[in-house]
Design an enzyme around this catalytic site. Sequence first.
Site, PDB file in Angstrom:
ATOM      1  N   GLY A  43       1.008  -1.401  -0.125  1.00 10.53           N
ATOM      2  CA  GLY A  43       0.023  -0.099   0.066  1.00 10.53           C
ATOM      3  C   GLY A  43       0.906   1.125   0.128  1.00 10.53           C
ATOM      4  O   GLY A  43       0.559   1.994  -0.847  1.00 10.53           O
ATOM      5  N   ARG A  83     -10.151 -23.706  18.067  1.00  8.51           N
ATOM      6  CA  ARG A  83     -11.268 -23.640  18.953  1.00  8.51           C
ATOM      7  C   ARG A  83     -12.788 -23.834  18.616  1.00  8.51           C
ATOM      8  O   ARG A  83     -13.412 -24.064  19.304  1.00  8.51           O
ATOM      9  CB  ARG A  83     -10.902 -22.596  19.796  1.00  8.51           C
ATOM     10  CG  ARG A  83     -11.221 -21.151  19.042  1.00  8.51           C
ATOM     11  CD  ARG A  83     -10.710 -20.013  19.769  1.00  8.51           C
ATOM     12  NE  ARG A  83     -10.780 -18.688  19.185  1.00  8.51           N
ATOM     13  CZ  ARG A  83     -10.500 -17.519  19.561  1.00  8.51           C
ATOM     14  NH1 ARG A  83      -9.924 -17.433  20.779  1.00  8.51           N
ATOM     15  NH2 ARG A  83     -10.760 -16.296  18.950  1.00  8.51           N
ATOM     16  N   HIS A  85     -16.250 -26.323 -22.629  1.00  6.50           N
ATOM     17  CA  HIS A  85     -16.318 -27.682 -22.325  1.00  6.50           C
ATOM     18  C   HIS A  85     -15.084 -28.393 -22.757  1.00  6.50           C
ATOM     19  O   HIS A  85     -14.706 -28.176 -23.896  1.00  6.50           O
ATOM     20  CB  HIS A  85     -17.481 -28.418 -22.848  1.00  6.50           C
ATOM     21  CG  HIS A  85     -17.484 -30.036 -22.323  1.00  6.50           C
ATOM     22  ND1 HIS A  85     -18.058 -30.356 -21.303  1.00  6.50           N
ATOM     23  CD2 HIS A  85     -17.551 -31.067 -23.130  1.00  6.50           C
ATOM     24  CE1 HIS A  85     -18.081 -31.681 -21.219  1.00  6.50           C
ATOM     25  NE2 HIS A  85     -17.658 -31.906 -22.594  1.00  6.50           N
TER      26      HIS A  85
HETATM   27  P1  NDP Z   1      -7.418 -14.995  10.981  1.00  6.89           P
HETATM   28  O1  NDP Z   1      -8.212 -13.779  11.755  1.00  6.89           O
HETATM   29  O2  NDP Z   1      -7.999 -15.248   9.836  1.00  6.89           O
HETATM   30  O3  NDP Z   1      -7.512 -16.412  11.718  1.00  6.89           O
HETATM   31  C1  NDP Z   1      -7.284 -16.344  13.406  1.00  6.89           C
HETATM   32  C2  NDP Z   1      -7.521 -17.779  13.740  1.00  6.89           C
HETATM   33  O4  NDP Z   1      -6.807 -17.838  15.250  1.00  6.89           O
HETATM   34  C3  NDP Z   1      -9.050 -17.794  13.964  1.00  6.89           C
HETATM   35  O5  NDP Z   1      -9.198 -19.319  13.812  1.00  6.89           O
HETATM   36  C4  NDP Z   1      -9.355 -17.546  15.502  1.00  6.89           C
HETATM   37  O6  NDP Z   1     -10.387 -18.210  16.057  1.00  6.89           O
HETATM   38  C5  NDP Z   1      -8.023 -18.112  15.978  1.00  6.89           C
HETATM   39  N1  NDP Z   1      -7.632 -17.486  17.226  1.00  6.89           N
HETATM   40  C6  NDP Z   1      -7.507 -16.226  17.725  1.00  6.89           C
HETATM   41  N2  NDP Z   1      -7.270 -16.327  18.903  1.00  6.89           N
HETATM   42  C7  NDP Z   1      -6.991 -17.363  19.379  1.00  6.89           C
HETATM   43  C8  NDP Z   1      -6.485 -17.635  20.747  1.00  6.89           C
HETATM   44  N3  NDP Z   1      -6.138 -16.966  21.713  1.00  6.89           N
HETATM   45  N4  NDP Z   1      -6.535 -19.154  20.855  1.00  6.89           N
HETATM   46  C9  NDP Z   1      -6.624 -19.990  19.906  1.00  6.89           C
HETATM   47  N5  NDP Z   1      -7.143 -19.696  18.474  1.00  6.89           N
HETATM   48  C10 NDP Z   1      -7.228 -18.157  18.222  1.00  6.89           C
HETATM   49  O7  NDP Z   1      -5.826 -14.710  11.014  1.00  6.89           O
HETATM   50  P2  NDP Z   1      -4.853 -15.272  10.059  1.00  6.89           P
HETATM   51  O8  NDP Z   1      -3.585 -14.797  10.876  1.00  6.89           O
HETATM   52  O9  NDP Z   1      -5.002 -16.603   9.614  1.00  6.89           O
HETATM   53  O10 NDP Z   1      -4.805 -14.107   9.117  1.00  6.89           O
HETATM   54  C11 NDP Z   1      -4.745 -12.728   9.223  1.00  6.89           C
HETATM   55  C12 NDP Z   1      -5.393 -12.031   8.050  1.00  6.89           C
HETATM   56  O11 NDP Z   1      -4.270 -12.096   6.807  1.00  6.89           O
HETATM   57  C13 NDP Z   1      -6.604 -12.734   7.237  1.00  6.89           C
HETATM   58  O12 NDP Z   1      -7.731 -12.367   7.979  1.00  6.89           O
HETATM   59  C14 NDP Z   1      -6.698 -12.371   5.989  1.00  6.89           C
HETATM   60  O13 NDP Z   1      -7.226 -10.954   5.828  1.00  6.89           O
HETATM   61  C15 NDP Z   1      -4.985 -12.209   5.508  1.00  6.89           C
HETATM   62  N6  NDP Z   1      -4.664 -13.322   4.784  1.00  6.89           N
HETATM   63  C16 NDP Z   1      -4.970 -13.506   3.646  1.00  6.89           C
HETATM   64  C17 NDP Z   1      -4.551 -14.640   2.910  1.00  6.89           C
HETATM   65  C18 NDP Z   1      -5.149 -14.756   1.490  1.00  6.89           C
HETATM   66  O14 NDP Z   1      -5.826 -13.882   0.846  1.00  6.89           O
HETATM   67  N7  NDP Z   1      -5.162 -15.990   0.911  1.00  6.89           N
HETATM   68  C19 NDP Z   1      -3.654 -15.563   3.523  1.00  6.89           C
HETATM   69  C20 NDP Z   1      -3.059 -15.076   4.744  1.00  6.89           C
HETATM   70  C21 NDP Z   1      -3.540 -14.037   5.552  1.00  6.89           C
HETATM   71  P3  NDP Z   1     -11.745 -17.630  16.005  1.00  6.89           P
HETATM   72  O15 NDP Z   1     -12.415 -18.109  14.467  1.00  6.89           O
HETATM   73  O16 NDP Z   1     -12.723 -18.436  16.899  1.00  6.89           O
HETATM   74  O17 NDP Z   1     -11.858 -16.191  16.069  1.00  6.89           O
END
Ligand code: NDP
Length: 452
Positions: free
Chosen positions: A16, A199, A435
């Site tokens: 960005g 979780r 196809h």
């Molecule tokens: P996300 O927010 O997607 O996922 C975080 C995960 O960690 C969730 O499953 C969450 O659970 C869990 N979590 C959070 N806190 C805890 C905890 N204390 N204990 C256990 N589990 C926990 O984050 P990511 O780090 O995977 O990615 C960050 C961002 O980066 C994404 O949202 C996306 O926008 C971007 N990204 C995009 C990609 C792409 O376009 N292909 C690839 C990688 C990243 P819960 O669901 O219950 O909150």
Amino acid sequence: MTDTDYDLVVIGGGSGGVRAARMAAARGARVALAEDDRMGGTCVIRGCVPKKLMVFASAYPELMAEARDYGWDVTSGPFDWTAFRTRLHAELDRLEGVYRRMLDGSGVTTFNARATLADPHTVALSTGETLRARHILVATGGHPVRPPLPNAEHGLVSDDLFHLETLPKTLLIVGGGFIACEFAGIMNGLGVKVTQYYRGAQILRGFDDEARGLVAEHMRADGIDLHTGTNLLEMEPVTGGLRVKATNGSQQVFEQVLFATGRTPNTAGIGLEQAGVRLGRRGEIQVDAYSQTAVPSIYAIGDVTDRVNLTPVAIREAMNFVQTVFGGEPTPTDHDQIPSAVFTQPELGSIGLTEEAARAQEPVEVYCTSFRPMRQAFIGGSKRVMMKLVVSIATRKVLGCHIVAPEAGEMIQLVGIAIKMGATKEDIDRVVAVHPTMSEELVTMRQPIRSE
Ligand code: NDP
């Protein structure tokens, strides 16, 4: 100390920040950019780019097995991580060089320094220099966070994965989001025994339920030991790795643990609040549709604003910021119907509303098909793909499209054009199929499987 005047000072050299700096300079603005790390930011240095190259590397065992079924005499040897990593970093060095040259070529003055806001028009650099600016753009991104847990510092975060000396034999991944699921597939493909704890009840919260279910099914079929409704309770370093106690009562030693538990905006220690910039609950910079903060001269784009944390969104926000401030045309960023892909194996491509969100909004028809593609069926493979269209009964517009398939990222980019243009189901139906392809099913679904 020098006092220098600029039309724009950008803090952060990620996708960005670099785009905004180049585009503003191209309009004749005097632009400076400060970055204290490598140029290119998360996407190029420790995110999308190295991740996708690892996705490619991890796909070969399955391709080789498939090649054998197609009649090729193929024997595969072990994966040479060191050779791959050397090539990976050479490629990242090349891309960083491209970024630096693009900035130099567009007349942006770059500073390899940490920047802090001294006031709404002044940026102080760690080198002792001071930059006076008409406008300041904060594009400092975010960083991965570990959960607040004793010994959590012994776990890895995604940044560390590209620098591993050796690949672990066993890896526990904590989390169920983009990063957790993508790296579960990557590491599994590279020969690591992967266990994943999430979780919640189903991985990839926020995506379409059926699509999430199918991705999870594929991950398990590929050998990932995925446990939902499970979290890490305690961990301690022991000989050979980390002993982990889980909420499901199990105790196990893993060579490494990866925390893929989310990311947080880089807003600490850069003088934002002192300058009058307002932060939200998650530490994100609060901005309006034009990316302007509470301080009129200060704007912010990308992950630091925690809107939609995707590289192309940060780039779009950058372009619109430049158009607004230097193009004389106020241009808000449209965050609606953004296509995205999760690079699991197979990929999940998505745009618009999930079936669940659409149904909560209005009566919908759901067109969905799940089938074994020709390439799999030929060799008796069991991997199914899924194509789904969610259609408004009132307007006939396609509200959402969800695809689980190899190359779903490529497919959703293209079908996303039609959906963003406001295509109706009947517009899609008027297109003749290509196809034999997988995506032809998108234009041949005639009967809704659900309607209410
Ligand atoms: P996300 O927010 O997607 O996922 C975080 C995960 O960690 C969730 O499953 C969450 O659970 C869990 N979590 C959070 N806190 C805890 C905890 N204390 N204990 C256990 N589990 C926990 O984050 P990511 O780090 O995977 O990615 C960050 C961002 O980066 C994404 O949202 C996306 O926008 C971007 N990204 C995009 C990609 C792409 O376009 N292909 C690839 C990688 C990243 P819960 O669901 O219950 O909150």
